[in-house]
Design an enzyme around this catalytic site. Structure first.
Site, PDB file in Angstrom:
ATOM      1  N   TYR A   1       0.766  -1.222  -0.046  1.00 17.01           N
ATOM      2  CA  TYR A   1       0.009   0.208   0.026  1.00 17.01           C
ATOM      3  C   TYR A   1       0.821   1.272  -0.118  1.00 17.01           C
ATOM      4  O   TYR A   1       1.462   1.619   0.861  1.00 17.01           O
ATOM      5  CB  TYR A   1      -0.825  -0.064   1.292  1.00 17.01           C
ATOM      6  CG  TYR A   1      -1.904  -1.167   1.244  1.00 17.01           C
ATOM      7  CD1 TYR A   1      -2.101  -2.008   0.127  1.00 17.01           C
ATOM      8  CD2 TYR A   1      -2.357  -1.472   2.541  1.00 17.01           C
ATOM      9  CE1 TYR A   1      -3.035  -3.154   0.368  1.00 17.01           C
ATOM     10  CE2 TYR A   1      -3.302  -2.535   2.617  1.00 17.01           C
ATOM     11  CZ  TYR A   1      -3.533  -3.286   1.468  1.00 17.01           C
ATOM     12  OH  TYR A   1      -4.604  -4.383   1.551  1.00 17.01           O
TER      13      TYR A   1
ATOM     14  N   GLY B   1     -19.062  -2.912  -0.614  1.00 14.67           N
ATOM     15  CA  GLY B   1     -19.366  -2.189  -1.891  1.00 14.67           C
ATOM     16  C   GLY B   1     -19.703  -3.452  -2.790  1.00 14.67           C
ATOM     17  O   GLY B   1     -19.849  -4.754  -2.410  1.00 14.67           O
ATOM     18  N   GLY B   2     -20.202  -3.143  -3.955  1.00 11.70           N
ATOM     19  CA  GLY B   2     -20.478  -3.840  -5.278  1.00 11.70           C
ATOM     20  C   GLY B   2     -21.894  -4.204  -5.030  1.00 11.70           C
ATOM     21  O   GLY B   2     -22.579  -5.310  -5.572  1.00 11.70           O
ATOM     22  N   PHE B   3     -22.845  -3.368  -4.580  1.00 14.27           N
ATOM     23  CA  PHE B   3     -24.162  -3.747  -4.208  1.00 14.27           C
ATOM     24  C   PHE B   3     -24.969  -3.118  -5.618  1.00 14.27           C
ATOM     25  O   PHE B   3     -24.648  -2.014  -6.031  1.00 14.27           O
ATOM     26  CB  PHE B   3     -24.732  -3.176  -3.056  1.00 14.27           C
ATOM     27  CG  PHE B   3     -23.888  -3.497  -1.721  1.00 14.27           C
ATOM     28  CD1 PHE B   3     -23.638  -4.783  -1.529  1.00 14.27           C
ATOM     29  CD2 PHE B   3     -23.910  -2.646  -0.801  1.00 14.27           C
ATOM     30  CE1 PHE B   3     -23.044  -5.084  -0.335  1.00 14.27           C
ATOM     31  CE2 PHE B   3     -23.037  -2.972   0.167  1.00 14.27           C
ATOM     32  CZ  PHE B   3     -22.711  -4.302   0.557  1.00 14.27           C
TER      33      PHE B   3
ATOM     34  N   PRO C   1     -28.484  -1.649  -7.218  1.00 17.93           N
ATOM     35  CA  PRO C   1     -29.793  -0.712  -6.853  1.00 17.93           C
ATOM     36  C   PRO C   1     -30.744  -1.403  -6.239  1.00 17.93           C
ATOM     37  O   PRO C   1     -30.969  -1.164  -4.946  1.00 17.93           O
ATOM     38  CB  PRO C   1     -30.202  -0.011  -7.906  1.00 17.93           C
ATOM     39  CG  PRO C   1     -28.945   0.226  -8.837  1.00 17.93           C
ATOM     40  CD  PRO C   1     -28.236  -1.000  -8.793  1.00 17.93           C
TER      41      PRO C   1
END
Length: 302
Positions: A74, A226-228, A230
């Site tokens: 990172y 994340g990655g949802f 609607p």
């Protein structure tokens, strides 16, 4: 009052309960902190505000976080250097878990780095930039930047175990792996944790999660918020309204409810967002809410 002394009285407050890594005396509060977002854009270079990054780390530990997930890729190096600047000398009970197995290109790309020399160099970089003599837990990152594959991990794991025999690594985990790779690894050594993609909408790892729970092995979901779609987000919103919470708090609360070996590590570069994430540990999901959320993974846009 010195910073370390100020932290010591607050870190006994569990966030989501406690978990002890198998075969160790390492006990952490289940809700941890992922440090990836402390680097600059694209997880590359320094952040715009180093002092703000330091403030987030100190707030996390003051609030009860005693499990920080990081890696020397990172930045590279940047995030670990900030962790050292913010928290070293580390307070008793704080566990910094890192990972090896990738390197960064000058164009911010991510590349596998599995050779013995790559892994040795990465372990030494983590030690140097974190200011440690030994790494408590090191996750071997496998697969590609697109996800896991089914390649054998025996040779690279053997190289990491050699570093463990040298005393540079105390315990070994895995990241971005399949069920069969976990089985291959645990035949070679004790695995204390697995870090894979998983959240309320992405549950491909349910069989592996069940196996890890049976073995008492920690499951650390990355990309927990994340990655949802609607449609999926609308369900999260409905439950959030009922609880007077945010949808992301609901997603974290679901993970804590899902299995006692799940250790979420939501990341942020904002103190306000950090506090919001940690408050998810106080949410109480009803059986009806859990059933509604359990159905999210089967819902997508029509």
């Amino acid at each position: 009052m010195p910073y370390v002394q100020a932290m010591s009285s607050t870190r006994t407050m569990p966030l989501g309960g406690e978990f002890t890594f198998p075969g160790t005396s390492i006990k952490v509060n289940r809700l941890g902190y992922g440090a990836m977002q402390l680097a600059g854009p694209g997880v590359f270079g320094p952040p715009r505000d180093v002092d703000a990054a330091i403030a987030v780390l100190r707030e996390a530990v003051t609030s009860g976080v005693n499990h920080i997930d990081t890696s020397d890729i990172y930045g590279p190096h940047v995030t670990n250097q900030i962790i050292k600047k913010a928290l070293h000398p580390y307070p008793d009970g704080l566990v910094v878990i890192t990972k090896v197995g990738f390197r960064r290109g000058d164009d911010k790309s991510w590349h596998p780095a599995y050779s013995a020399s790559d892994l040795t160099s990465s372990v030494h970089d983590n030690l140097k930039n974190l200011g440690l003599d030994a790494l408590e837990i090191v996750n071997l990152r496998c697969g590609t930047s697109q996800g896991p594959n089914e390649d054998s991990i025996a040779e690279r794991l053997a190289a990491l175990l050699d570093l463990k025999r040298q005393g540079l690594v105390r315990h070994v985990g895995l990241s971005n792996v399949t069920f069969s790779q976990y089985e291959e690894a645990r035949a070679m050594t004790e695995i204390v944790c697995v870090q894979n993609l998983y959240n309320v909408a992405n549950r491909t790892d349910d069989p592996l999660l069940a196996e890890l729970a049976k073995d008492g092995v920690a499951y650390v979901p990355f990309f927990p918020l994340g990655g949802f779609s609607p449609v999926q987000s609308s369900v999260l919103n409905e439950v959030a309204v009922e609880l007077n919470a945010t949808p992301m708090q609901v997603a974290l609360a679901w993970l804590l409810e899902r299995s006692p070996n799940i250790l979420p590590i939501p990341g942020t570069s904002s103190v306000e967002h950090l506090r919001e994430n940690l408050a998810a540990a106080k949410l109480q999901l009803s059986a009806t809410m859990i059933a509604k959320l359990d159905g999210i993974s089967g819902q997508s846009e029509r």
